[in-house]
Design a protein around this motif. Structure first.
Motif, PDB file in Angstrom:
ATOM      1  N   MET A  84       0.847  -1.188   0.000  1.00 32.27           N
ATOM      2  CA  MET A  84       0.000   0.000   0.000  1.00 32.27           C
ATOM      3  C   MET A  84       0.884   1.240   0.000  1.00 32.27           C
ATOM      4  SD  MET A  84      -2.932  -1.249   2.715  1.00 32.27           S
ATOM      5  CE  MET A  84      -1.824  -1.234   4.112  1.00 32.27           C
ATOM      6  N   ASN A  85       0.784   2.016  -1.050  1.00 28.92           N
ATOM      7  CA  ASN A  85       1.547   3.253  -1.185  1.00 28.92           C
ATOM      8  C   ASN A  85       0.608   4.447  -1.125  1.00 28.92           C
ATOM      9  OD1 ASN A  85       4.022   1.869  -1.625  1.00 28.92           O
ATOM     10  ND2 ASN A  85       3.500   1.614  -3.796  1.00 28.92           N
ATOM     11  N   ASP A  86       1.187   5.612  -0.855  1.00 30.10           N
ATOM     12  CA  ASP A  86       0.424   6.853  -0.840  1.00 30.10           C
ATOM     13  C   ASP A  86      -0.846   6.712   0.006  1.00 30.10           C
ATOM     14  OD1 ASP A  86      -1.283   8.951  -3.296  1.00 30.10           O
ATOM     15  OD2 ASP A  86      -0.252   9.473  -1.426  1.00 30.10           O
ATOM     16  N   LEU A  87      -0.673   6.236   1.205  1.00 27.00           N
ATOM     17  CA  LEU A  87      -1.819   5.995   2.069  1.00 27.00           C
ATOM     18  C   LEU A  87      -2.499   7.292   2.480  1.00 27.00           C
ATOM     19  CD1 LEU A  87      -0.298   3.085   4.115  1.00 27.00           C
ATOM     20  CD2 LEU A  87      -2.495   3.003   2.929  1.00 27.00           C
ATOM     21  N   LYS A  88      -3.807   7.221   2.573  1.00 28.57           N
ATOM     22  CA  LYS A  88      -4.629   8.378   2.915  1.00 28.57           C
ATOM     23  C   LYS A  88      -5.373   8.098   4.223  1.00 28.57           C
ATOM     24  CE  LYS A  88      -5.505   8.921  -2.053  1.00 28.57           C
ATOM     25  NZ  LYS A  88      -4.564  10.018  -2.287  1.00 28.57           N
ATOM     26  N   PRO A  89      -5.778   9.129   4.923  1.00 30.23           N
ATOM     27  CA  PRO A  89      -6.527   8.901   6.169  1.00 30.23           C
ATOM     28  C   PRO A  89      -7.753   8.012   5.962  1.00 30.23           C
ATOM     29  CG  PRO A  89      -5.826  11.175   6.050  1.00 30.23           C
ATOM     30  CD  PRO A  89      -5.475  10.556   4.734  1.00 30.23           C
ATOM     31  N   GLU A  90      -8.380   8.108   4.805  1.00 37.23           N
ATOM     32  CA  GLU A  90      -9.568   7.294   4.537  1.00 37.23           C
ATOM     33  C   GLU A  90      -9.244   5.818   4.319  1.00 37.23           C
ATOM     34  OE1 GLU A  90      -8.664  10.113   2.972  1.00 37.23           O
ATOM     35  OE2 GLU A  90      -9.067   9.982   0.794  1.00 37.23           O
ATOM     36  N   ASP A  91      -7.971   5.480   4.232  1.00 37.88           N
ATOM     37  CA  ASP A  91      -7.560   4.071   4.146  1.00 37.88           C
ATOM     38  C   ASP A  91      -7.505   3.416   5.531  1.00 37.88           C
ATOM     39  OD1 ASP A  91      -5.224   5.021   1.600  1.00 37.88           O
ATOM     40  OD2 ASP A  91      -7.144   3.994   1.317  1.00 37.88           O
ATOM     41  N   SER A  92      -7.667   4.218   6.569  1.00 39.23           N
ATOM     42  CA  SER A  92      -7.642   3.677   7.933  1.00 39.23           C
ATOM     43  C   SER A  92      -8.805   2.715   8.126  1.00 39.23           C
ATOM     44  CB  SER A  92      -7.736   4.810   8.955  1.00 39.23           C
ATOM     45  OG  SER A  92      -6.628   5.673   8.868  1.00 39.23           O
ATOM     46  N   ASN A 117     -14.728 -18.329   2.162  1.00 38.22           N
ATOM     47  CA  ASN A 117     -15.169 -19.176   3.260  1.00 38.22           C
ATOM     48  C   ASN A 117     -14.179 -19.231   4.409  1.00 38.22           C
ATOM     49  OD1 ASN A 117     -13.114 -20.798   2.305  1.00 38.22           O
ATOM     50  ND2 ASN A 117     -14.442 -22.438   1.581  1.00 38.22           N
ATOM     51  N   THR A 118     -13.055 -18.552   4.256  1.00 43.93           N
ATOM     52  CA  THR A 118     -12.066 -18.538   5.325  1.00 43.93           C
ATOM     53  C   THR A 118     -11.544 -17.123   5.492  1.00 43.93           C
ATOM     54  OG1 THR A 118     -11.381 -20.803   4.804  1.00 43.93           O
ATOM     55  CG2 THR A 118      -9.863 -19.491   6.124  1.00 43.93           C
ATOM     56  N   TRP A 119     -11.443 -16.684   6.744  1.00 42.41           N
ATOM     57  CA  TRP A 119     -11.002 -15.322   7.031  1.00 42.41           C
ATOM     58  C   TRP A 119      -9.949 -15.306   8.125  1.00 42.41           C
ATOM     59  CZ3 TRP A 119     -12.543 -11.232   4.156  1.00 42.41           C
ATOM     60  CH2 TRP A 119     -13.679 -11.395   3.364  1.00 42.41           C
ATOM     61  N   GLY A 120      -9.055 -14.329   8.021  1.00 37.46           N
ATOM     62  CA  GLY A 120      -8.145 -14.072   9.120  1.00 37.46           C
ATOM     63  C   GLY A 120      -8.837 -13.195  10.154  1.00 37.46           C
ATOM     64  N   GLU A 121      -8.119 -12.921  11.233  1.00 33.76           N
ATOM     65  CA  GLU A 121      -8.710 -12.139  12.319  1.00 33.76           C
ATOM     66  C   GLU A 121      -8.680 -10.644  12.057  1.00 33.76           C
ATOM     67  OE1 GLU A 121      -7.849 -15.250  16.001  1.00 33.76           O
ATOM     68  OE2 GLU A 121      -6.904 -13.283  15.982  1.00 33.76           O
ATOM     69  N   GLY A 122      -7.912 -10.223  11.084  1.00 36.46           N
ATOM     70  CA  GLY A 122      -7.844  -8.810  10.750  1.00 36.46           C
ATOM     71  C   GLY A 122      -6.665  -8.118  11.393  1.00 36.46           C
ATOM     72  N   ILE A 123      -6.248  -7.017  10.771  1.00 32.28           N
ATOM     73  CA  ILE A 123      -5.118  -6.254  11.275  1.00 32.28           C
ATOM     74  C   ILE A 123      -5.392  -4.775  11.034  1.00 32.28           C
ATOM     75  CG2 ILE A 123      -3.776  -6.371   9.118  1.00 32.28           C
ATOM     76  CD1 ILE A 123      -1.334  -6.945  10.996  1.00 32.28           C
ATOM     77  N   GLN A 124      -5.023  -3.949  12.007  1.00 34.04           N
ATOM     78  CA  GLN A 124      -5.360  -2.535  11.950  1.00 34.04           C
ATOM     79  C   GLN A 124      -4.347  -1.743  11.128  1.00 34.04           C
ATOM     80  OE1 GLN A 124      -8.177  -1.109  13.232  1.00 34.04           O
ATOM     81  NE2 GLN A 124      -7.529   0.810  12.266  1.00 34.04           N
ATOM     82  N   VAL A 125      -4.879  -0.844  10.310  1.00 31.34           N
ATOM     83  CA  VAL A 125      -4.069   0.125   9.575  1.00 31.34           C
ATOM     84  C   VAL A 125      -4.619   1.507   9.920  1.00 31.34           C
ATOM     85  CG1 VAL A 125      -3.482   1.068   7.311  1.00 31.34           C
ATOM     86  CG2 VAL A 125      -3.462  -1.409   7.679  1.00 31.34           C
ATOM     87  N   THR A 126      -3.741   2.373  10.401  1.00 27.66           N
ATOM     88  CA  THR A 126      -4.148   3.733  10.778  1.00 27.66           C
ATOM     89  C   THR A 126      -3.271   4.735  10.048  1.00 27.66           C
ATOM     90  OG1 THR A 126      -4.832   2.984  12.968  1.00 27.66           O
ATOM     91  CG2 THR A 126      -4.498   5.348  12.666  1.00 27.66           C
ATOM     92  N   VAL A 127      -3.905   5.673   9.363  1.00 27.90           N
ATOM     93  CA  VAL A 127      -3.189   6.704   8.627  1.00 27.90           C
ATOM     94  C   VAL A 127      -3.595   8.056   9.209  1.00 27.90           C
ATOM     95  CG1 VAL A 127      -2.636   7.671   6.374  1.00 27.90           C
ATOM     96  CG2 VAL A 127      -3.307   5.250   6.568  1.00 27.90           C
ATOM     97  N   SER A 128      -2.661   8.712   9.871  1.00 26.35           N
ATOM     98  CA  SER A 128      -2.973  10.002  10.488  1.00 26.35           C
ATOM     99  C   SER A 128      -1.701  10.802  10.699  1.00 26.35           C
ATOM    100  CB  SER A 128      -3.697   9.807  11.824  1.00 26.35           C
ATOM    101  OG  SER A 128      -2.850   9.194  12.755  1.00 26.35           O
ATOM    102  N   THR A 129      -1.877  12.108  10.880  1.00 28.65           N
ATOM    103  CA  THR A 129      -0.711  12.988  11.083  1.00 28.65           C
ATOM    104  C   THR A 129      -0.264  12.956  12.520  1.00 28.65           C
ATOM    105  OG1 THR A 129      -2.229  14.835  11.406  1.00 28.65           O
ATOM    106  CG2 THR A 129      -1.353  14.508   9.187  1.00 28.65           C
TER     107      THR A 129
END
Length: 129
Positions: A84-92, A117-129
């Motif tokens: 993921m490049n050029d991340l924006k706050p809305e990508d959080s 039919n199979t999912w991981g538990e998820g991982i947080q991505v936060t984009v902020s100043t």
């Protein structure tokens, strides 16, 4: 039972970059649809990108085209990366890896949460100043 393990999330400033990885430990898929979805607070889960394992076709949501790249890491059993490049706050959001083993991806189904039919538990991505 297939398990998916995500890694690589974190916090970055706008314009920054991250790489998410999704691994299915101990499994090797010769054919599967593997996708990344995300869900922000108060919003529905939405498809970000997907890859058809074994064929290599990739699919992207319009809001990440030219910024995100999904690829298969063939050095691991079955692993999919999302650069993921050029991340924006809305990508959080919390990002989830999904897999539908033995199935294909298509331009319509890849973005359908119920296709997987199979999912991981998820991982947080936060984009902020």
């Amino acid at each position: 039972q297939v398990q998916l393990v995500e890694s690589g999330g974190g916090s970055v400033v706008p314009g920054g970059r991250l790489k998410l990885s999704c691994v299915a430990p101990g499994d090797t898929f010769t054919s599967a649809c593997m996708g990344w979805f995300r869900q922000a607070p108060g919003k529905e889960r939405e498809g970000v990108a997907a890859i058809y394992i074994g064929i290599g076709l990739t699919y992207y949501a319009d809001f990440v085209k030219d910024r995100f790249t999904i690829s298969q890491d063939n050095t691991k059993s079955t692993a999919v990366d999302l650069k993921m490049n050029d991340l924006k706050p809305e990508d959080s959001a919390k990002y989830y890896c999904g897999a539908e083993v033995g199935s294909s991806c298509g331009p319509t189904v890849w973005k359908m949460e119920k296709w997987y039919n199979t999912w991981g538990e998820g991982i947080q991505v936060t984009v902020s100043t």
